[in-house]
Write an enzyme that holds these catalytic residues in place. Structure first.
Site, PDB file in Angstrom:
ATOM      1  N   HIS A  98      -6.365  47.535 -17.448  1.00  0.00           N
ATOM      2  CA  HIS A  98      -6.899  46.731 -16.353  1.00  0.00           C
ATOM      3  C   HIS A  98      -8.347  46.349 -16.698  1.00  0.00           C
ATOM      4  O   HIS A  98      -9.021  47.097 -17.417  1.00  0.00           O
ATOM      5  CB  HIS A  98      -6.969  47.509 -15.041  1.00  0.00           C
ATOM      6  CG  HIS A  98      -5.682  48.052 -14.530  1.00  0.00           C
ATOM      7  ND1 HIS A  98      -5.120  49.217 -14.990  1.00  0.00           N
ATOM      8  CD2 HIS A  98      -4.865  47.608 -13.535  1.00  0.00           C
ATOM      9  CE1 HIS A  98      -4.010  49.473 -14.328  1.00  0.00           C
ATOM     10  NE2 HIS A  98      -3.823  48.511 -13.446  1.00  0.00           N
ATOM     11  N   ASP A 101     -10.719  49.117 -15.990  1.00  0.00           N
ATOM     12  CA  ASP A 101     -10.682  50.263 -16.900  1.00  0.00           C
ATOM     13  C   ASP A 101     -11.717  50.149 -18.010  1.00  0.00           C
ATOM     14  O   ASP A 101     -12.253  51.151 -18.472  1.00  0.00           O
ATOM     15  CB  ASP A 101      -9.315  50.376 -17.589  1.00  0.00           C
ATOM     16  CG  ASP A 101      -8.159  50.498 -16.635  1.00  0.00           C
ATOM     17  OD1 ASP A 101      -8.350  51.035 -15.539  1.00  0.00           O
ATOM     18  OD2 ASP A 101      -7.061  50.043 -16.996  1.00  0.00           O
TER      19      ASP A 101
END
Length: 434
Positions: A98, A101
C-alpha cells in the site's frame, strides 16, 4: 543494505537441512508444465511483514524494528533496505504494498505523492538489482481518520476527491514499477448502521469511482488487472464487497464484469461463511478470478487473524480450483499473513514465510497430481453423465418449453431414483494425495 537479517543466509531447497531451508518448495521443479516458482508466483506483503508493530486491541506493539517509527523518509528507506534483503533471502519473485506502507504521511496530498514517488525511485533500483517484481500496488483508504466513513462511499465529497487523487498516484506508480495488478480493498466501504446511510447513493458513488479507475488504467496504458478484494466485515460492520457473488453483482450493475477481477483471501472467505475453494471456484465460473491472498484464520476466534497457512489439505483444494481454471495468469500467491505478537526475532519472519511456501508447494503438487490422475474430474463427469444425452441437452435448448418437458416426463413413466453423491469416497481420495 539492511543489517536486520544479516545473520540469515538465502534459503535453499534442502529437505534434510537442520536450519532454515525449504523442505518442499523447489522453485525449479516442474509441476503441471511449469516451474514451481512460476505456478505459485509468491509475493511478500509489505504491510504485515514490515509495517505492523505487533499491536492488538488490548495492547501496544511488541516488535521493535530499526525502521520504527514510520515517520521519516530516512526510516522508510531503511525499511525498503530490510524489505529487499528479506525478499532476497526468501527468493520471493514478487512483493505487494500500500502507499501508506512505504512512505510516511505528509502534510498534504502533494507531499504524500512526492514521497511515494521518491520511494518508487528506490524500488526501481532495488528491483533491478534483485529481480524482484511487483505483484500489485494499492492505496490505503482506511487507516487515516479521514476515511472513517469510507473513501469512495464517503458522505464528504472532499474525501472522495482525496481518495481519487491517492488512487491515481498509486496506480501510476504501480504502472511505472511494472506491477502485474492494482488492488482496491474497500475496508471502510460499507456502513455501521442504516440510520445514517443512503445505500443507493453510496453504491452509485462506489460504482462511479471504480469506473473512473478503469478509465484511468486505459488512459495511462496500464496492462495489469484491476482487482477488488471481497470481505464481509471488519472493520466496517457490513461491507459492500461482501463475497465473490456480491462483488460480481456489483460489477454487473455497473458494466465492469469484463474489466475487473477479484483478489480472494482465505480469511475473508471464511468470515463470509464460505470455504476458500468455493470462492475461487465461483470466481472462475463467473470469469472474474484474478489472484489470492493466502493466509488462514484462527477458527476459534471468529475474526481475521491473518496467520500463515499450515493446512495442506485446505491449500490443496484451493490450488486445485486455480489449476482447473488454467492457473494464475497475472495473479499470484500473496502472503497477507503476519507473525504472532510473541514472535519477535528476525528469523521468525523468515521461518514463517518459508513454512508457508512449503505448505503451498505441497498443496499445489497434490492438486496437480489429482488433476493428472483425473481423480476428481472422472467421478464428477460420471455424476452428470445423464446430461450428455441428446434428450437431456434438448431440455436446456433455447426453444425448449416448460410444458414440453413436463409432458415428456409424464409420458415416459420414469420414476427417477436418487444416486449417491459419494462425498466421503471423494474426501478419502483427496486425503490420499495430501
Amino acid at each position: 543494505m539492511s543489517s536486520y537479517f544479516s545473520e540469515i543466509e538465502p534459503l535453499k531447497y534442502d529437505p534434510d537441512a537442520e536450519g532454515l531451508s525449504f523442505r518442499h518448495y523447489d522453485p525449479e521443479r516442474q509441476v503441471a508444465g511449469k516451474r514451481l516458482e512460476d505456478q505459485l508466483r509468491f509475493a511478500v506483503a509489505y504491510w504485515h511483514s514490515l509495517v505492523w508493530d505487533g499491536s492488538d486491541p488490548f495492547g501496544g506493539g511488541t516488535f521493535q524494528r530499526p525502521w520504527f517509527p514510520h515517520d521519516t523518509m530516512e526510516q522508510a528507506k531503511a525499511k525498503a533496505d530490510a524489505a529487499f534483503e528479506m525478499f532476497r533471502i526468501l527468493r520471493a519473485p514478487f512483493f505487494a504494498f500500500h502507499d501508506h506502507d512505504v512512505r510516511p504521511e505528509g502534510d498534504s496530498l502533494q507531499e504524500n505523492h512526492r514521497r511515494l514517488n521518491e520511494i518508487a525511485d528506490v524500488f526501481e533500483v532495488k528491483m533491478a538489482e534483485t529481480g524482484t517484481r511487483l505483484l500489485w500496488g494499492t492505496a490505503n483508504l482506511f487507516t487515516h481518520r479521514r476515511f472513517m466513513s469510507g473513501g469512495a462511499t464517503n458522505p464528504d465529497p472532499d474525501v472522495f476527491a482525496w481518495s481519487a487523487s491517492s488512487v491515481r498516484a498509486c496506480l501510476e506508480v504501480t504502472h511505472r514499477l511494472g506491477g502485474e495488478n492494482y488492488v482496491l480493498w474497500g475496508g471502510r466501504e460499507g456502513y455501521e448502521t442504516l440510520l445514517n446511510t443512503d445505500l443507493n447513493r453510496e453504491l452509485e458513488q462506489m460504482g462511479r469511482f471504480l469506473s473512473m479507475v478503469v478509465e484511468h488504467k486505459h488512459k495511462i496504458g496500464f496492462e495489469g488487472q484491476i482487482l477488488i478484494e471481497p470481505k464481509p466485515q471488519e472493520p466496517t460492520k457490513h461491507q459492500y464487497d461482501y463475497d465473490v457473488a456480491t462483488v460480481y453483482g456489483f460489477l454487473k450493475r455497473f458494466g465492469l464484469e469484463n474489466e475487473v477481477r477479484l483478489n480472494i483471501e482465505q480469511g475473508h472467505a471464511i468470515l463470509a461463511g464460505h470455504s476458500f475453494e468455493h470462492e475461487i471456484a465461483l470466481a472462475q465460473t463467473l470469469g472474474v478470478f484474478g489472484s489470492i491472498d493466502m493466509n488462514r484464520n484462527d477458527y476459534q476466534s471468529g475474526w481475521d487473524t491473518d496467520q500463515f497457512p499450515n493446512n495442506v489439505p485446505e491449500v490443496a483444494l484451493a490450488y486445485y480450483e486455480i489449476l482447473r481454471g488454467g492457473g494464475f495468469g497475472r495473479g499470484g500467491t500473496n502472503f497477507d499473513s503476519k507473525l504472532r505478537r510473541q514472535s519477535l526475532a528476525p528469523e521468525d519472519l523468515i521461518a514463517a514465510h518459508a513454512g508457508a511456501m512449503d505448505v503451498c508447494a505441497q498443496g499445489l503438487e497434490a492438486a496437480a497430481r489429482m488433476i493428472a490422475d483425473d481423480a476428481l474430474e472422472g467421478p464428477r463427469r460420471d455424476r452428470y453423465a445423464g446430461w450428455e444425452t441428446e434428450t437431456a441437452r434438448g431440455m436446456l435448448a433455447p426453444d425448449a418449453s416448460l410444458a414440453d418437458i413436463a409432458d415428456r416426463a409424464e409420458a415416459s413413466g420414469i420414476d427417477p431414483q436418487p444416486r449417491s453423491g459419494r462425498q466421503e469416497i471423494l474426501e478419502n481420495i483427496v486425503n490420499r494425495y495430501v
